[in-house]
Structures are given as structure tokens and as C-alpha cells.
Design an enzyme around this catalytic site. Structure first.
Site, PDB file in Angstrom:
ATOM      1  CG  ASP A 159     -30.393  -0.380   7.209  1.00 55.36           C
ATOM      2  OD1 ASP A 159     -31.397  -0.282   6.582  1.00 55.36           O
ATOM      3  OD2 ASP A 159     -30.034   0.566   7.896  1.00 55.36           O
ATOM      4  CB  ILE A 162     -25.870   8.870   8.624  1.00 55.51           C
ATOM      5  CG1 ILE A 162     -25.780   9.052   7.253  1.00 55.51           C
ATOM      6  CG2 ILE A 162     -24.970   9.988   9.276  1.00 55.51           C
ATOM      7  CD1 ILE A 162     -25.766  10.468   6.341  1.00 55.51           C
ATOM      8  CG  HIS A 163     -25.799   5.435  13.250  1.00 52.81           C
ATOM      9  ND1 HIS A 163     -27.075   5.779  14.028  1.00 52.81           N
ATOM     10  CD2 HIS A 163     -26.114   4.430  12.417  1.00 52.81           C
ATOM     11  CE1 HIS A 163     -28.006   4.703  13.480  1.00 52.81           C
ATOM     12  NE2 HIS A 163     -27.334   4.042  12.797  1.00 52.81           N
ATOM     13  NE  ARG A 164     -24.399  12.027  19.174  1.00 53.43           N
ATOM     14  CZ  ARG A 164     -25.335  12.871  19.946  1.00 53.43           C
ATOM     15  NH1 ARG A 164     -26.011  13.594  19.223  1.00 53.43           N
ATOM     16  NH2 ARG A 164     -25.499  12.554  21.128  1.00 53.43           N
ATOM     17  CD  GLU A 226     -32.536   2.171   4.372  1.00 56.22           C
ATOM     18  OE1 GLU A 226     -33.282   2.130   5.085  1.00 56.22           O
ATOM     19  OE2 GLU A 226     -31.309   1.537   4.231  1.00 56.22           O
ATOM     20  CD  GLU A 281     -27.702  16.477  19.502  1.00 55.54           C
ATOM     21  OE1 GLU A 281     -27.560  16.272  18.385  1.00 55.54           O
ATOM     22  OE2 GLU A 281     -27.357  15.771  20.475  1.00 55.54           O
TER      23      GLU A 281
END
Length: 472
Positions: A159, A162-164, A226, A281
Site C-alpha cells: 500500500d 501520504i502521511h505527515r 493504489e 492543517e
């Protein structure tokens, strides 16, 4: 290989050769607040509180303390997003929904460009990369466009998401993994085994990969990679390679790759100020630092010759497009497949950060379509669980223009019967109104009243709501 676009560089080349202007800023700017401040003023767009216009992409070629240029705003224009996918601007989400297939698995290659330069010793992330600190309230420098690539420790299924990622030390990050996202599930499985999760963090990729990475369940369930979507768009599998220092894979044509492990341990996101903030955010507010986030230990930094560091300003048009186009595809596909073929298009507004607000457009051919349209509005919440508000409009309303949607709401909506509200449903924890403190109807943070606003004309009254036609 598809010679049109297969990486970030060919995407930039396409935009340069078209009508999309890419501005070069040559004066020296610091990655600490100066570059983000400049881009916010340049035109980050709603929901950023600065310049509300949509500015062009900008390459900062003279970054203080770094030889590596910084790219911001690549996705700031819907037209540019569509162009880089080879799709129609108006219906880009609708068209993208046709590419949610599994027939384009990644293809392994050796000697990838992303490993032209390899650092495995004395790693200092902010010395190597111009990672931005966005405001004076930030917990630290943040990597905001890093695509985390990992495998399920039980099944091996892959998988990307996107993560911060907040820089906490020379070779240490924290990762904000929202519960239920696939990488978070992989991490929890590995932690339960007492093992770290091998990952790569891929920065500066083909725009099709970036947009594909923002799909989520139920349209892309656990086990769906994805990268297949990006492969389908390009009509060939995405090139991937083995990492240098762990068992994970990397995206071969990334500008930059960080290799490492998500450790079975956690720490505060803002280690210096436990009651402090994180970063701006996606909804336009300064975020509150998370009390406990997984720790990432970086074991290698690899990059192409003359790499480009891609990032985003935080809230604004760019992030809304990155999140919203995949959301549009998910909602359109679900509504069309499960409720009605009369759905014409979907647009996820910047006012909801590309996630919380959707405009759905319909054509009504009979009285039963009044009911099916409303049912479709409710079904949209199933297609994307973070959705909060759905506006239903007719085919004569331009869903890409919020002014036209509000005109429809003003003249085709009555609060007594044109609204469907469902209380206490799961939505998004980063919306500050979704809390028991804001409303007693929210049982816990991240729950909300989800609402459908029916701004369509009843089928039997269509002749009374004809818009002026100035044609001959």
C-alpha cells in the site's frame, strides 16, 4: 515506458511547454518559515487565510543552507492536475474513477534513478533535505508530501499513503497515522508482533502516483495497492525497486527516498512543548500536536542527481486538489454503481479541504429521480467516510463554481424540507467543530452531524426554474 509523464520531471516539462506558468524565485529564502510565507502570499488559495487566489507553481532555486531546490504549488490548479493526468479538467475526478482497477501491478527494476546517490552513515535529515518549518508554532520541520510505501507484515500486500512526518532528530521522525488507514493497520500488526515495519518515504513522484495515494476504503479496500491506479492512468505498471537498507520497496523515479522503519514505540509530536501545536492543517487551522505518534528511524537517504524537493504549504488549493480529486472519483463511482446513473459529476470543494464538502450534479428524467437524488446524497457518506456536507444540484448548475452552487441553495432550497441530517457519525478528527465541547450531539472527537442539502428542483416544477437563456 510512457514518454509523456512518468516522473516529476516529465510533469514539469509538460507544464512548461503548455500554458501553465512555473515561476522561479532566485532570491535566497530560508526553509524556516520564509518559503512557506512567500508561497502563502503568492497564492495558496482557500482555506489558507493568506492570498485566496490560486498561484502558479514555484521553484525556489536558492534555498538558504541547501543546494537542493524546493517545489511548491504543482497541484494548485485543477487544470494543471487534469493536464498531468491527461484528462478533462471539468470531469477529472469522474474520469479518474474509471482507473480504479488492479490490472497494473508495479514492475520491479534494478539500478533506479532514485538511488543515484546513497547516504547510509551520519544521516542528518535537515542537513541533507530542505525540510520546511511552516510557522513559529510548528512542532518542527515537516515532510508533507512523503508517500509511505509498505507491506502488510502478515500477507505481504502492499500500500501507499501520504502521511505527515515531523523531524524529531537527525535520523528520527514521527508519523501521524490516522486510525484505519492501511499503513496504520500494517504498523499495528507489526507492533503486535514486536517488530518494526520496514518502509520507504518517497518524495517527488509522478503526479498520477501522488493523486492515487489519496484513495482510501471502501473504494480501495485493504489489500488494494493504489499504485495500480497510477499504472492504469499511464497504461503500464509503476517502476519500483528494492530499498538499500531494508526489505521495503521504493518508487524508482522518486526524486528522493528515505528508507527506514516505523518502530514499535511512540513519542509526543511536539517534544519541546507538550501542550503546543503541530503544523497548519488542511482545513486552515493550526493543528494541536498529537500526544503519541509512532517513531520512524531513518536508515538511508537516497536521491537522484540534481534532485527537486517537493512540498506543499499546508492548507490551500494544492492540498485540496491532492485530496479532493480522488475523493470525487470515489463518490462518483459509488453513487453511479449503487444508486443512480443520473449522477453527472462530482466536485469536492476547497472549503472542505477536498474532503469534507462535495457538490453532486444530477439530471432528473422522472419523479422517482427526486428520491434517488436524495438517496445518492446519503450514499456519498458511505463512499467516503470523512465527508461532512453534500450539496445536490441540477445539471444547469456549475459545480466548479461555489458561487453558482450557493445561488442554487439560495433559490432552490428550503430549510424545512430540503435538508437531511444524520447525527453522531464518524467523520474527521481535524475538524475542530467535531467535538463534544462544540456540540453535545458529538459523542467523541471526530463525530459530527452529516448533512445533505438538496438544492435541486422537484422534477414536476422544472419549467418554473428555467435559467435565462440569452442565445439566439
Amino acid at each position: 515506458m510512457n514518454e509523456e509523464i512518468y516522473d516529476l520531471r516529465t510533469a514539469l516539462s509538460l507544464l512548461n511547454s503548455s500554458d501553465e506558468e512555473i515561476e522561479i524565485v532566485e532570491r535566497e529564502l530560508s526553509p524556516v518559515r520564509e518559503i512557506p510565507s512567500h508561497y502563502a502570499a503568492h497564492g495558496a488559495g482557500v482555506p489558507n487565510a493568506g492570498n485566496l487566489k490560486h498561484g502558479s507553481p514555484v521553484i525556489y532555486s536558492n534555498v538558504k543552507g541547501h543546494s537542493m531546490p524546493v517545489l511548491m504549488g504543482l497541484f494548485n490548479s485543477r487544470a494543471a492536475c487534469a493536464k498531468m493526468l491527461g484528462m478533462d479538467c471539468e470531469g477529472v475526478g469522474k474520469e479518474l474513477s474509471e482507473y480504479v482497477v488492479e490490472g497494473f501491478q508495479p514492475v520491479m527494476v534494478e539500478n533506479p534513478p532514485c538511488q543515484e546517490n546513497v547516504i547510509t552513515r551520519d544521516i542528518d535529515i535537515t542537513d541533507i533535505l530542505p525540510v520546511l518549518t511552516y510557522t513559529k508554532d510548528n512542532a518542527g520541520p515537516y515532510i508533507t508530501t512523503g508517500i509511505v510505501y509498505a507491506s502488510d507484515p502478515e500477507t505481504g500486500e502492499e500500500d501507499i499513503t501520504i502521511h505527515r512526518l515531523c523531524v524529531q532528530g537527525k535520523d528520527t521522525l514521527t508519523a501521524y497515522l490516522i486510525q484505519g488507514r492501511h499503513i496504520e493497520i500494517f504498523y499495528r500488526k507489526a507492533a503486535a508482533m514486536g517488530k518494526p515495519l520496514p518502509i520507504t518515504i518517497n518524495i517527488g513522484v509522478d503526479p498520477a502516483i501522488m493523486l492515487a495515494s489519496t484513495f482510501s476504503y471502501p473504494v480501495t479496500p485493504l489489500g488494494f495497492n493504489e499504485l495500480n491506479i497510477a499504472g492504469a492512468v499511464r497504461k503500464e505498471g509503476v517502476r519500483v525497486s528494492k530499498a538499500v537498507t531494508n526489505e521495503a520497496k521504493c518508487i524508482a523515479y522518486s526524486e528522493i527516498v528515505l528508507e527506514g522503519y516505523i518502530m514499535p514505540q511512540e513519542m509526543h509530536e511536539n517534544a519541546n512543548c507538550p501542550e503546543g501545536h503541530s503544523l497548519p492543517e488542511f482545513l486552515g487551522y493550526i493543528g494541536k500536536a498529537q500526544k503519541s505518534l509512532p517513531v520512524v528511524k531513518v536508515t538511508a537517504v537516497t536521491y537522484r542527481n540534481n534532485p527537486i524537493y517537493q512540498t506543499i504549504v499546508g492548507p490551500g488549493a494544492e492540498l485540496s486538489h491532492i485530496c479532493g480529486i480522488a475523493t470525487e472519483a470515489s463518490i462518483y463511482k459509488c453513487v453511479k454503481d449503487s444508486v443512480t446513473s443520473k449522477v453527472l459529476n462530482c466536485c469536492c470543494s476547497h472549503c472542505g479541504g477536498g474532503k469534507l464538502t462535495a457538490f453532486l450534479q444530477f439530471r432528473k428524467d422522472s419523479e422517482i429521480d427526486d428520491a434517488k437524488t436524495r438517496q445518492a446524497g446519503i450514499a456519498a457518506f458511505t463512499a467516503f467516510h470523512e465527508l461532512k456536507h453534500v450539496y445536490l444540484v441540477d445539471e444547469d448548475v456549475n459545480i466548479l463554481d461555489e458561487r453558482d452552487v450557493l445561488w442554487a441553495m439560495t433559490t432552490r432550497f428550503q430549510g424545512t424540507h430540503s435538508m437531511i441530517s444524520i447525527p453522531n457519525l464518524n467523520c474527521h478528527v481535524l475538524d475542530p467543530s467535531q467535538s463534544p465541547e462544540f456540540s453535545r450531539d458529538n459523542s467523541v472527537r471526530g463525530t459530527t452531524y452529516k448533512t445533505v442539502f438538496d438544492c435541486t428542483v422537484p422534477f414536476n416544477m422544472k419549467n418554473q426554474f428555467r435559467r435565462v437563456d440569452y442565445g439566439w
